[in-house]
Design a protein around this motif. Sequence first.
Motif, short mmCIF file in Angstrom:
data_model
loop_
_atom_site.label_atom_id
_atom_site.label_comp_id
_atom_site.label_asym_id
_atom_site.label_seq_id
_atom_site.Cartn_x
_atom_site.Cartn_y
_atom_site.Cartn_z
N LEU A 29 -5.59 -2.06 -5.47
CA LEU A 29 -5.96 -0.76 -6.03
C LEU A 29 -7.29 -0.85 -6.78
CD1 LEU A 29 -2.47 0.44 -7.38
CD2 LEU A 29 -3.75 1.41 -5.45
N LYS A 30 -7.51 -1.96 -7.45
CA LYS A 30 -8.76 -2.14 -8.20
C LYS A 30 -9.95 -2.30 -7.28
CE LYS A 30 -11.01 -5.24 -11.54
NZ LYS A 30 -10.83 -6.43 -12.43
N TYR A 31 -9.81 -3.09 -6.23
CA TYR A 31 -10.98 -3.47 -5.42
C TYR A 31 -11.11 -2.66 -4.12
CZ TYR A 31 -11.84 -7.33 -8.57
OH TYR A 31 -12.13 -8.08 -9.69
N ILE A 32 -10.00 -2.14 -3.59
CA ILE A 32 -10.08 -1.36 -2.35
C ILE A 32 -10.13 0.13 -2.65
CG2 ILE A 32 -9.05 -0.93 -0.09
CD1 ILE A 32 -9.96 -3.82 -0.53
N GLY A 33 -9.32 0.59 -3.59
CA GLY A 33 -9.33 2.01 -3.92
C GLY A 33 -8.02 2.44 -4.55
N ASP A 34 -8.09 3.13 -5.67
CA ASP A 34 -6.89 3.55 -6.41
C ASP A 34 -6.55 4.99 -6.06
OD1 ASP A 34 -4.85 4.03 -8.15
OD2 ASP A 34 -5.87 3.25 -9.92
N SER A 35 -5.47 5.17 -5.33
CA SER A 35 -4.99 6.50 -4.99
C SER A 35 -3.49 6.42 -4.71
CB SER A 35 -5.72 7.07 -3.76
OG SER A 35 -5.37 6.32 -2.61
N ILE A 36 -2.84 7.56 -4.72
CA ILE A 36 -1.40 7.58 -4.46
C ILE A 36 -1.11 7.08 -3.04
CG2 ILE A 36 0.61 9.09 -4.20
CD1 ILE A 36 -0.56 10.84 -6.42
N SER A 37 -1.92 7.53 -2.09
CA SER A 37 -1.70 7.11 -0.70
C SER A 37 -1.93 5.61 -0.53
CB SER A 37 -2.60 7.90 0.24
OG SER A 37 -3.97 7.67 -0.06
N ASN A 38 -2.95 5.07 -1.20
CA ASN A 38 -3.20 3.63 -1.12
C ASN A 38 -2.07 2.84 -1.76
OD1 ASN A 38 -5.55 3.68 0.32
ND2 ASN A 38 -6.90 3.21 -1.39
N LYS A 39 -1.56 3.33 -2.89
CA LYS A 39 -0.45 2.64 -3.55
C LYS A 39 0.75 2.54 -2.62
CE LYS A 39 0.10 3.39 -7.88
NZ LYS A 39 0.41 3.97 -9.21
N LYS A 40 1.04 3.62 -1.93
CA LYS A 40 2.16 3.61 -0.98
C LYS A 40 1.89 2.65 0.17
CE LYS A 40 4.74 6.62 2.18
NZ LYS A 40 4.86 7.98 2.76
N LYS A 41 0.67 2.68 0.69
CA LYS A 41 0.31 1.83 1.82
C LYS A 41 0.36 0.35 1.43
CE LYS A 41 -2.84 3.38 4.54
NZ LYS A 41 -2.11 3.54 5.83
N PHE A 42 -0.18 0.01 0.25
CA PHE A 42 -0.19 -1.38 -0.18
C PHE A 42 1.23 -1.90 -0.40
CE2 PHE A 42 -4.59 -0.42 -2.17
CZ PHE A 42 -5.18 -0.51 -0.92
N ASN A 43 2.11 -1.03 -0.92
CA ASN A 43 3.52 -1.43 -1.08
C ASN A 43 4.16 -1.69 0.28
OD1 ASN A 43 3.65 -1.37 -3.88
ND2 ASN A 43 4.20 0.80 -3.97
N GLU A 44 3.83 -0.85 1.25
CA GLU A 44 4.39 -1.04 2.60
C GLU A 44 3.91 -2.34 3.20
OE1 GLU A 44 3.07 2.42 4.64
OE2 GLU A 44 4.65 3.73 3.83
#
Length: 339
Positions: A265-280
């Motif tokens: 989230l810090k280095y790629i991009g902080d967003s709700i959609s990214n948070k969901k994707k990174f968790n997946e």
Amino acid sequence: MKKEFIKTIIFTKTPLKKWFRYKDIFQIYPADFEGMPRSNLQQHFPVVLEYWTSDKDHIDVDVEYENLKASFSQTATQYNKQDKLLSLLTVFTNHVFFRYTPESGFWGVAIQHDSPGQEADSWPVKWVLPEFHWPEMAGKFQLSEFSTPEIQEVDYIDHLPYYFQDPNFDSDTKREITFPNTIDLVLDTYFSTDEDERSVLDSAISYAVSAMELMTSKRTLSLLSSFTSVETMVNLEYRSFVAEKCDGCGQLKHSVSKKYRDYLLKYIGDSISNKKKFNEYYSLRSRIVHTGKRLRTEDIYVKMDDEERLGEYKNMAEVLLLGKLAIIQWLLKKEIRYA
């Protein structure tokens, strides 16, 4: 500091048609010499790499016969520097840069011309060594300083579009190699890091290179390599961090998965959609590591609907990008931080 300049042939899987030079460290350009082997069927495109070594790069190799020590040490020094430069190019661009390793061989048939028909069935099978040379080659590869190729410089693409808009990953050999417009900044920061940071970066880079090399042959291992590249960078980011324990349950307040997600989230991009994707993606990584899950497209043939197959390919490309960008974005932010 005395420099020994080296000129050698490396390869790409997408044509390099123009020239790239990074300061006085190295340069690459397409190999185009009179008498050079050529084929319209080639899948490995020869490229000239020019670079140099110095006493700082020297590797002292222990060998049984003292008269071979200097030769073995010189070869090890050159290959080590070559491999480092090829790794940087592979991770910081969307393409694999590689050399042939002399210790490997395979059974094969020499393609005698570019339009083989049934006659190819009668061509002899021989044990083949991966080599690329021709009689006049030696005289063309002596070097005392960088040459001056009379061709255009590579095309540079804006940073985010380069990585996120159809990155290719050598899937389309009709296109040509381009570079991100941030590559000099990334290389600048890499070469300015201290020895401890560089050691960790090199580990992360080696895993990201493996991810690129394995992406068409061992897809699940390719994913694992990319995930490991990210985890290596997470460990670098949190190397001084000491996690606290929860007073109630005794568990660490900052789990591995949370550090992993927070880093991205810090280095790629902080967003709700990214948070969901990174968790997946972390869940996918855990399933592979802990349950032995394999990508279904790993097999040569498997019955899958188009949506599922496309989903696996998309996940593959995005995880490969995560492994690369986990390194690249860290270097870019470090450059901005200390500029």
